[in-house]
Design a protein around this motif. Structure first.
Motif, PDB file in Angstrom:
ATOM      1  N   GLN A 287      17.397  32.627  33.034  1.00  0.00           N
ATOM      2  CA  GLN A 287      18.227  31.416  33.024  1.00  0.00           C
ATOM      3  C   GLN A 287      19.702  31.727  32.754  1.00  0.00           C
ATOM      4  OE1 GLN A 287      16.926  28.027  33.583  1.00  0.00           O
ATOM      5  NE2 GLN A 287      15.485  29.457  34.510  1.00  0.00           N
ATOM      6  N   PRO A 288      20.326  32.570  33.584  1.00  0.00           N
ATOM      7  CA  PRO A 288      21.742  32.888  33.360  1.00  0.00           C
ATOM      8  C   PRO A 288      22.619  31.665  33.584  1.00  0.00           C
ATOM      9  CG  PRO A 288      21.070  33.652  35.525  1.00  0.00           C
ATOM     10  CD  PRO A 288      19.809  33.176  34.830  1.00  0.00           C
ATOM     11  N   GLU A 289      23.780  31.696  32.977  1.00  0.00           N
ATOM     12  CA  GLU A 289      24.733  30.607  33.180  1.00  0.00           C
ATOM     13  C   GLU A 289      25.214  30.576  34.632  1.00  0.00           C
ATOM     14  OE1 GLU A 289      25.365  28.427  30.798  1.00  0.00           O
ATOM     15  OE2 GLU A 289      24.051  29.536  29.427  1.00  0.00           O
ATOM     16  N   TRP A 290      25.339  31.743  35.233  1.00  0.00           N
ATOM     17  CA  TRP A 290      25.657  31.839  36.648  1.00  0.00           C
ATOM     18  C   TRP A 290      25.354  33.238  37.157  1.00  0.00           C
ATOM     19  CZ3 TRP A 290      29.909  30.406  33.355  1.00  0.00           C
ATOM     20  CH2 TRP A 290      30.773  31.457  33.033  1.00  0.00           C
ATOM     21  N   VAL A 291      25.458  33.390  38.458  1.00  0.00           N
ATOM     22  CA  VAL A 291      25.221  34.663  39.150  1.00  0.00           C
ATOM     23  C   VAL A 291      26.460  34.982  39.969  1.00  0.00           C
ATOM     24  CG1 VAL A 291      23.837  35.843  40.915  1.00  0.00           C
ATOM     25  CG2 VAL A 291      22.724  34.325  39.251  1.00  0.00           C
ATOM     26  N   SER A 292      26.878  36.242  39.955  1.00  0.00           N
ATOM     27  CA  SER A 292      28.045  36.649  40.738  1.00  0.00           C
ATOM     28  C   SER A 292      27.747  37.934  41.499  1.00  0.00           C
ATOM     29  CB  SER A 292      29.269  36.856  39.830  1.00  0.00           C
ATOM     30  OG  SER A 292      29.038  37.912  38.900  1.00  0.00           O
ATOM     31  N   ASP A 293      28.573  38.194  42.500  1.00  0.00           N
ATOM     32  CA  ASP A 293      28.534  39.440  43.260  1.00  0.00           C
ATOM     33  C   ASP A 293      29.927  39.633  43.860  1.00  0.00           C
ATOM     34  OD1 ASP A 293      27.663  41.624  45.221  1.00  0.00           O
ATOM     35  OD2 ASP A 293      25.730  41.091  44.320  1.00  0.00           O
ATOM     36  N   HIS A 294      30.039  40.507  44.842  1.00  0.00           N
ATOM     37  CA  HIS A 294      31.348  40.893  45.374  1.00  0.00           C
ATOM     38  C   HIS A 294      31.552  40.382  46.790  1.00  0.00           C
ATOM     39  CE1 HIS A 294      30.327  43.711  42.171  1.00  0.00           C
ATOM     40  NE2 HIS A 294      31.623  43.833  41.976  1.00  0.00           N
ATOM     41  N   LEU A 295      32.782  39.972  47.071  1.00  0.00           N
ATOM     42  CA  LEU A 295      33.157  39.549  48.411  1.00  0.00           C
ATOM     43  C   LEU A 295      33.603  40.804  49.157  1.00  0.00           C
ATOM     44  CD1 LEU A 295      33.454  36.990  50.152  1.00  0.00           C
ATOM     45  CD2 LEU A 295      35.843  36.914  49.459  1.00  0.00           C
ATOM     46  N   CYS A 296      32.640  41.445  49.817  1.00  0.00           N
ATOM     47  CA  CYS A 296      32.945  42.771  50.358  1.00  0.00           C
ATOM     48  C   CYS A 296      32.056  43.100  51.545  1.00  0.00           C
ATOM     49  CB  CYS A 296      32.761  43.832  49.272  1.00  0.00           C
ATOM     50  SG  CYS A 296      31.037  44.042  48.749  1.00  0.00           S
ATOM     51  N   TRP A 297      32.380  44.222  52.143  1.00  0.00           N
ATOM     52  CA  TRP A 297      31.622  44.836  53.230  1.00  0.00           C
ATOM     53  C   TRP A 297      30.977  46.085  52.660  1.00  0.00           C
ATOM     54  CZ3 TRP A 297      32.008  44.295  58.860  1.00  0.00           C
ATOM     55  CH2 TRP A 297      31.477  45.368  59.567  1.00  0.00           C
ATOM     56  N   SER A 298      29.661  46.185  52.757  1.00  0.00           N
ATOM     57  CA  SER A 298      28.989  47.379  52.241  1.00  0.00           C
ATOM     58  C   SER A 298      27.612  47.462  52.857  1.00  0.00           C
ATOM     59  CB  SER A 298      28.873  47.317  50.708  1.00  0.00           C
ATOM     60  OG  SER A 298      28.082  46.215  50.318  1.00  0.00           O
ATOM     61  N   GLY A 299      26.955  48.598  52.623  1.00  0.00           N
ATOM     62  CA  GLY A 299      25.577  48.741  53.032  1.00  0.00           C
ATOM     63  C   GLY A 299      25.306  49.764  54.108  1.00  0.00           C
ATOM     64  N   ALA A 300      26.335  50.270  54.801  1.00  0.00           N
ATOM     65  CA  ALA A 300      26.089  51.292  55.816  1.00  0.00           C
ATOM     66  C   ALA A 300      25.539  52.552  55.148  1.00  0.00           C
ATOM     67  CB  ALA A 300      27.372  51.612  56.573  1.00  0.00           C
TER      68      ALA A 300
END
Length: 279
Positions: A95-108
């Motif tokens: 039950q986190p207050e919110w979830v975040s991640d990155h505005l990016c290009w990745s995964g290759a």
């Protein structure tokens, strides 16, 4: 599926630390003076139940926030549904207050672990908007997206300035924004733009968290100043001046200090910015 929308009224949490696995037992035994903790989602995905139960215990005393590094929201490949399912399972449990991640290009395959700036263009906006909406609909909550640092190669011609691009993504998807102050400072140096003008272009109502990494705070007036002002700390204060009190996560760069060292860093940051913290 019902669209995940809110009124942006996430709580102000104060000053938090990254909850490294090395800190779990110390947090449980010492109950440090920390307002909240941020955990890297991926760091806890493969942990045994015993470690997860420690998180359950910590959650009873401290708000938690989840911060991911693997969403790859700007990549051309389909969203990783297995990864999202694991994130959702953690959300339901902790039950986190919110979830975040990155505005990016990745995964290759040849860029694993790297989070690269996006091409800030209309085409990329059209690619991003449905993906962000899909993630939010699946999780049933807004997400925060963080700016990533620009490299020294320079951006070339930009169709849309970065701050305007981030603002447009947030407005069109009803998502929120996490500003990493050190990343912003690095980008402003490498790409030669004004970080203050950048901050002015971001929608105040959508800024819900700041990352403050590697900055040196002066706690009290009259303390001896460093030989040169810390530009990351100064930019952080400018962000508070622009947006008012914003939930802040304090951390160090490229090191794992003791929990007590980080509690001391948090206390300095809290003290050094107290004139901005009238809510």
């Amino acid at each position: 599926m019902e669209r995940a929308t809110q009124d942006h009224s996430l709580p102000y949490l104060g000053f938090g630390l990254r909850l490294r696995r090395e800190y779990l037992q110390a947090v449980l035994s010492e109950r440090p003076d920390v307002d909240w903790f941020e955990l890297i989602s991926e760091s806890y995905m493969e942990q045994p139940e015993e470690e997860l139960q420690k998180l359950d215990s910590i959650r009873t005393d401290y708000p938690l926030v989840m911060h991911g590094i693997s969403l790859a929201i700007g990549s051309p490949w389909p969203l990783d549904r297995e990864y999202l399912a694991r994130i959702k399972g953690m959300v339901e449990r902790f039950q986190p207050e919110w979830v975040s991640d990155h505005l990016c290009w990745s995964g290759a395959d040849d860029l694993q672990g790297q989070m690269l700036p996006l091409p800030y263009s209309t085409d990329m906006l059209e690619h991003l908007v449905p993906r962000v909406r899909e993630v939010q609909d699946y999780l049933g909550m807004q997400i925060l997206l963080e700016n990533v640092p620009a490299d020294q190669a320079g951006p070339g011609p930009l169709e849309i300035p970065e701050a305007e691009f981030i603002a447009e993504v947030a407005e069109r998807t009803d998502s929120l924004i996490l500003v990493d102050v050190e990343n912003l400072h690095t980008s402003s140096v490498n790409w030669d733009f004004s970080p203050n003008e950048y901050l002015e272009k971001l929608p105040e109502s959508r800024i819900k968290q700041l990352h403050l990494l590697g900055a040196t705070a002066l706690c009290e007036p009259g303390q001896e100043s460093p030989s040169a002002p810390d530009p990351v700390w100064e930019l952080y204060l400018q962000a508070l001046d622009r947006f008012g009190p914003i939930t802040t996560m304090v951390d160090r760069v490229d090191t794992i200090p003791s929990l007590q060292e980080m509690v001391n860093e948090l206390a300095k940051a809290r003290c050094g910015s107290k004139r901005y913290l009238t809510t």
